[in-house]
Structure formats: C-alpha cells, structure tokens
Design a protein around this motif. Structure first.
Motif, short mmCIF file in Angstrom:
data_model
loop_
_atom_site.label_atom_id
_atom_site.label_comp_id
_atom_site.label_asym_id
_atom_site.label_seq_id
_atom_site.Cartn_x
_atom_site.Cartn_y
_atom_site.Cartn_z
N HIS A 142 -11.66 -6.30 6.81
CA HIS A 142 -10.21 -6.17 6.85
C HIS A 142 -9.68 -5.29 5.72
CE1 HIS A 142 -10.43 -9.79 9.55
NE2 HIS A 142 -9.78 -8.88 10.26
N GLU B 68 0.86 -1.19 0.00
CA GLU B 68 0.00 0.00 0.00
C GLU B 68 0.89 1.24 0.00
OE1 GLU B 68 -3.60 1.21 -0.61
OE2 GLU B 68 -3.29 -0.88 -0.03
N GLU C 51 -1.48 11.68 11.69
CA GLU C 51 -0.42 11.79 12.70
C GLU C 51 0.81 12.53 12.17
OE1 GLU C 51 0.65 8.95 15.71
OE2 GLU C 51 -0.85 7.58 14.91
N ALA D 207 -3.92 -6.07 8.94
CA ALA D 207 -5.28 -5.69 9.33
C ALA D 207 -5.95 -6.82 10.09
CB ALA D 207 -6.10 -5.33 8.09
N ARG D 208 -5.45 -8.02 9.95
CA ARG D 208 -6.08 -9.16 10.60
C ARG D 208 -5.74 -9.15 12.08
NH1 ARG D 208 -8.93 -12.36 7.69
NH2 ARG D 208 -8.91 -11.69 5.53
N ASN D 209 -6.76 -9.26 12.91
CA ASN D 209 -6.48 -9.09 14.33
C ASN D 209 -6.85 -10.32 15.16
OD1 ASN D 209 -9.18 -8.91 14.09
ND2 ASN D 209 -9.45 -7.09 15.35
N ASN D 210 -7.06 -11.45 14.52
CA ASN D 210 -7.41 -12.59 15.39
C ASN D 210 -6.17 -13.39 15.79
OD1 ASN D 210 -6.92 -14.36 13.22
ND2 ASN D 210 -8.97 -13.93 12.43
N ASP D 211 -6.37 -14.19 16.82
CA ASP D 211 -5.25 -14.94 17.40
C ASP D 211 -4.54 -15.81 16.37
OD1 ASP D 211 -6.13 -13.83 19.66
OD2 ASP D 211 -7.03 -15.64 20.51
N LYS E 13 -3.50 -3.07 12.05
CA LYS E 13 -3.99 -1.84 11.41
C LYS E 13 -5.43 -1.59 11.84
CE LYS E 13 -1.49 -2.52 7.07
NZ LYS E 13 -1.69 -2.95 5.66
N PRO E 14 -5.85 -0.37 12.10
CA PRO E 14 -5.02 0.83 12.14
C PRO E 14 -4.25 0.92 13.46
CG PRO E 14 -7.30 1.36 12.66
CD PRO E 14 -7.26 -0.10 12.37
N PHE E 15 -3.05 1.51 13.40
CA PHE E 15 -2.23 1.61 14.61
C PHE E 15 -1.71 3.04 14.72
CE2 PHE E 15 0.25 0.32 10.96
CZ PHE E 15 1.31 1.20 10.98
N SER E 16 -1.22 3.39 15.89
CA SER E 16 -0.66 4.73 16.06
C SER E 16 0.86 4.64 15.98
CB SER E 16 -1.08 5.32 17.40
OG SER E 16 -0.45 4.59 18.43
N PHE E 17 1.49 5.74 15.56
CA PHE E 17 2.95 5.76 15.50
C PHE E 17 3.55 5.53 16.88
CE2 PHE E 17 2.60 8.31 11.46
CZ PHE E 17 3.22 7.37 10.66
N ILE F 278 0.59 3.95 2.83
CA ILE F 278 1.07 3.53 4.15
C ILE F 278 2.59 3.53 4.20
CG2 ILE F 278 1.18 1.58 5.77
CD1 ILE F 278 -1.67 1.09 5.35
N ALA G 186 -5.99 2.78 8.19
CA ALA G 186 -4.62 2.91 8.70
C ALA G 186 -3.90 4.05 7.98
CB ALA G 186 -3.86 1.60 8.51
N LYS H 242 -9.79 -1.74 6.70
CA LYS H 242 -8.84 -1.30 7.73
C LYS H 242 -7.57 -0.68 7.14
CE LYS H 242 -10.51 -3.40 11.65
NZ LYS H 242 -10.21 -3.40 13.07
#
Lengths: 235, 263
Positions: free
Chosen positions: B61, A11, B75, A81-85, A102-106, A14, B68, B64
C-alpha cells in the motif's frame, strides 16, 4: 458558479497534481497543509466537496469524516491506497460518500466528483454558460439536439456518431487516437468492436458531406482520425 | 511400556497412580514438554506469518502512493505536452504493469486463507463476467484487443460461488487472454451449458509448458520473452478454482488457447 474543492492529502506531489488538474477544469481548490486542525480550514473555505486521504498525520481520514459530518452534509470522497472491502465500508460508515483507490485516473475521479456535485447541487448548475454547440468554421455540432448543421443543411446523428463527432470537434485540428474513440464508444453491455468504429466514421463522413461542410475526416493510418478543413489543406 | 501408555491407561491414571514405575512418569513428562514446545513453536510461527503478511500488505500500500503520483503527473503532462504522447503512453503502460504486480502480491497474501474467506452465494454468471470485462476496459483498448461476448444459455446462468474470488480468477484469465493475443484480434468469451469458455488467438503454449503454467513462479518461454509474467496469476487461478470446486481445463493448439470452467 465555480465549485470549490477541499483537498486533504499529506502527499505533496499528489495534492499539487490534483490542484493543477482541477483548476484546469474550472474548479477552485483549497489545499490543507495543517493536519492538526482541519475543521478550521473546512469552515473558512466552505467547500462544495472534500477529497480526503485516509492515512494522514495526527488523526486519520475516518476521524475527520466524522468531524465534518457533525456540521455538514457535503460530499466526501475518500482517496486511499487501501482497496479492500473493510476499508471502504469503514470509510462509508464514518460518513464518506464515495471511495477511489490509488492509483486512479483523472477520468474516473472527474466522473465521481461530477456525479456527487450534480446530485447535491442540481443538474449542472451553470447550464446556461455551458457551450452545447461546438462550431468549427461554418459547421456546427449541436450536442443537445444531436445534429450536425451547416448554413441551411441539417443532419441528425446517432448517439455513437455524436460521441465520435464530439471527440473530433474538441480535438480539432489535432488527431484523435483510435484508443480514445474506443474508450468513448465503449458500451457496458455490448462493449466495442473494431467494426463499430470504422462503420460509424464512414457514416459521419457521409453526413459531413450531406451538410456540405468544409470539414472532412482524414484517416491517419494506424493512429486514428483527424478533422481537417478541405479548403485549408495544402497540396 | 508404549503399549500400556496408549491402550490401557488414561493420562490421568498415570499421573495419579503410585503404582507406576518412575520410567513411565518420566516418559510422560517428556511427552508433555514436547507437546508444549510444539504448541509454542506453532504460536511463534503463526505470529511470524501474520507479521509477515502485515508487512507485505503495508509495503504494497505504501508503494501505491508514489504510483498514484506518477500516474497523475503523466496525465497532467499528457494535456500540457501532447507531442510526447508515445512516451506518456509507455509510462502509463509500465505503471499499469507495476500496479498489476502489486495487486497480485496482495491477492497472493490474502489467498493463504482462501478457504476460511469463502462466501458461497447464488450468482448470475453473465453479470459477473460482464463486470470483469468492464473493469478491463482500458487494458483491452490500450492493446487494441476486443471482447466478443456470447451467452448461449436460454435462461440466466445461475451458479454457486464466491463472488470476490471468482472475479479475481476471471480477471486473471482475461488479463492473460488479452496479453497473449495477436494485435487487433478478439478475445472470445462464451457462456454455454453452465460453462465459461475464454479463447484467445495468438501463439499457443508449447507442450512442455502447458502442465506447468499453473505452478507458482513458473513463467513460460512466452512470458519471459514479454518480460512481464510474474508466475503468480495462474497459480492463484488454480488455487481459487480448486477451493471453489469449479473444474477447469486449459488447451492450447493451432494458435488458439482456451480455458473452460465448469460450474
């Protein structure tokens, strides 16, 4: 020493934002644009850490994590982006060291990058270059000794006072917002209360005057606090 | 005839026997055909459901990644153009809402197999509650609401529950407590006698709404005013707590709203 970070993310937006932020924070970045042969770029750029997406053209991030692990032990942080275990477990089983969703902060990203670099390359390698004393005019804030000083006057600070003072010194002459202070003094067990901020600002004001500093903390109602030089204030 | 079929003879007897009338055999064949059709329909419906779930999960997904990008652009610009700070803050808050809604959709989809997914273990209630409070740190700070945590139990409060889903329920209840608090108030989070009690100060839920807030897609008048209620969150809480067999009560009066969960 400057750390080099390899960014593997298809991307464009990003990866450009990542590069911009990391370079502003004294890292160098290599950006992969050819997803056919990532190992070539990897070997050429010889990075200290890899940031990698999972969904990539040609092969996925798990594949490249396994490839990198055949020749190197450097930290790999997966950005996905995938957030599962299951995805996280799979990433780590394939050789990644950490996972950020994602999304995350710096802010969170920097914490993770720094902790992995510290673990692998030692306690902040460039310590001697790091500025551990913040100075404004004649007033010094010494981060290592946790002290406020001005000519011959010295006052030691509490950890909370140090955190608040550091934010104010770094932002000088700009305002520091209340939210920023709360974020800085948030404690994992006791969290934070409104009162903690007002009480500690009061103590810090007191200590600034005890060392006869030219600086004082001004309250900006409803917004936050600002460090100002008494002598430069125009009235 | 019906009586014969259900009481006296097994299916095999009917199939094998020559002694039965053709009407019996005909009826049997019809039944078998219907049974097969029902089975086929069930398989189709299940496949369809699975496909739909995969589609939702995939799309969420996909969404997302642009989210992001937006966050990172904001930011970076916060550092470059601090004079526009209030605009950046608004954008981050909106993006946070978007992310929250996306997560709720994901959780809702996963919750359809909630019971099959449960993994009950021994847990320390205090550490789970604290983890969730820390997860919500930015949301607390952004809205200037502060958590006040107290544990009145003398010993560690050990409960039996599913860690992942219990966290989802507490996260949701705390999010609501923050969202509907008056500015600069505290959210009281108390553990006492194996009970978790979450209280926030702010407009009470009208009597006409209180029995319906746990319904799917129901957004009370307050939620509609705020324009951010999805009507999924509390429904999920109800589903999760019911599946975990933890009793819970919601009360709201005199400008105070309290949820208590019994473990």
């Amino acid at each position: 020493m400057t750390y080099n970070i390899l960014i593997i993310e298809d991307e464009v937006l990003i990866r450009e934002q990542l590069k911009e932020y990391l370079e502003a924070h004294d890292f160098t970045c290599t950006i992969e644009t050819n997803f056919e042969n990532i190992m070539e770029t990897f070997n050429k750029s010889n990075p200290h850490l890899v940031l990698m997406d999972i969904n990539l053209p040609v092969f996925d991030g798990y594949y490249w994590a396994r490839k990198i692990r055949q020749t190197s032990t450097i930290p790999i942080i997966i950005v996905s982006a995938r957030n599962n275990d299951i995805d996280q477990i799979y990433g780590i089983e394939n050789g990644a060291d950490d996972f950020i969703t994602k999304p995350f902060s710096f802010e969170l990203l920097m914490v993770k990058i720094n902790s992995h670099l510290r673990r692998v390359y030692g306690e902040y390698a460039p310590t001697e270059n790091r500025q551990n004393i913040l100075t404004i005019g004649q007033t010094n804030l010494n981060i290592d000794t946790v002290e406020l000083s001005n000519s011959d006057f010295n006052e030691s600070l509490s950890i909370t006072e140090l955190k608040l003072a550091k934010s104010l010194f770094e932002a000088y002459p700009n305002l520091v917002k209340r939210q920023k202070f709360f974020s800085v003094i948030w404690d994992e067990h006791d969290f934070v209360e409104e009162n903690t901020l007002t009480v500690n600002i009061k103590r810090l004001r007191n200590k600034l005057s005890l060392v006869h500093s030219d600086l004082e903390i001004r309250t900006i109602r409803g917004a936050g606090y600002q460090l100002v030089n008494k002598n430069e204030t125009l009235y | 005839m019906y009586k014969t079929l259900t009481t006296n003879k097994s299916m095999n007897q009917i199939m094998e026997g020559n002694s039965h009338s053709s009407i019996e055999r005909q009826f049997f064949n019809q039944l078998m055909a219907l049974k097969q059709e029902a089975f086929r329909n069930e398989v189709t419906a299940n496949n369809h459901l699975k496909q739909q779930e995969a589609l939702i999960s995939h799309s969420v997904h996909q969404l997302k990644t642009p989210l992001a990008s937006i966050n990172l652009i904001v930011e970076n610009n916060q550092l470059k153009n601090p004079e526009l700070d209030s605009i950046w803050e608004t954008l981050l808050l909106e993006s946070h809402k978007l992310d929250n809604s996306l997560n709720q959709v994901l959780l809702y989809t996963r919750s359809t197999h909630l019971l099959a997914d449960l993994n009950i273990e021994e847990l320390n209630l205090e550490s789970i509650v604290k983890e969730v409070i820390n997860d919500l740190r930015n949301y607390f700070i952004q809205l200037s609401i502060f958590p006040k945590f107290k544990n009145h139990d003398d010993e560690a409060t050990i409960i039996y529950s599913d860690k992942k889903w219990l966290r989802v329920a507490i996260y949701q209840l705390l999010t609501n407590a923050i969202k509907y608090s008056d500015p600069d108030q505290s959210v009281m989070i108390t553990i006492s006698n194996c009970q978790l009690i979450i209280t926030n100060i702010g407009d009470s839920i009208p009597k006409k709404d209180i029995n319906r807030v746990f319904d799917l897609f129901y957004t009370g008048s307050k939620g509609r005013d705020k324009g951010e209620a999805t009507g999924i969150g509390l429904y999920l809480v109800k589903e999760i707590l019911t599946a975990l067999e933890h009793d819970f009560i919601l009360t709201s009066q005199n400008h105070e709203t309290t949820v208590s969960i019994d473990f």
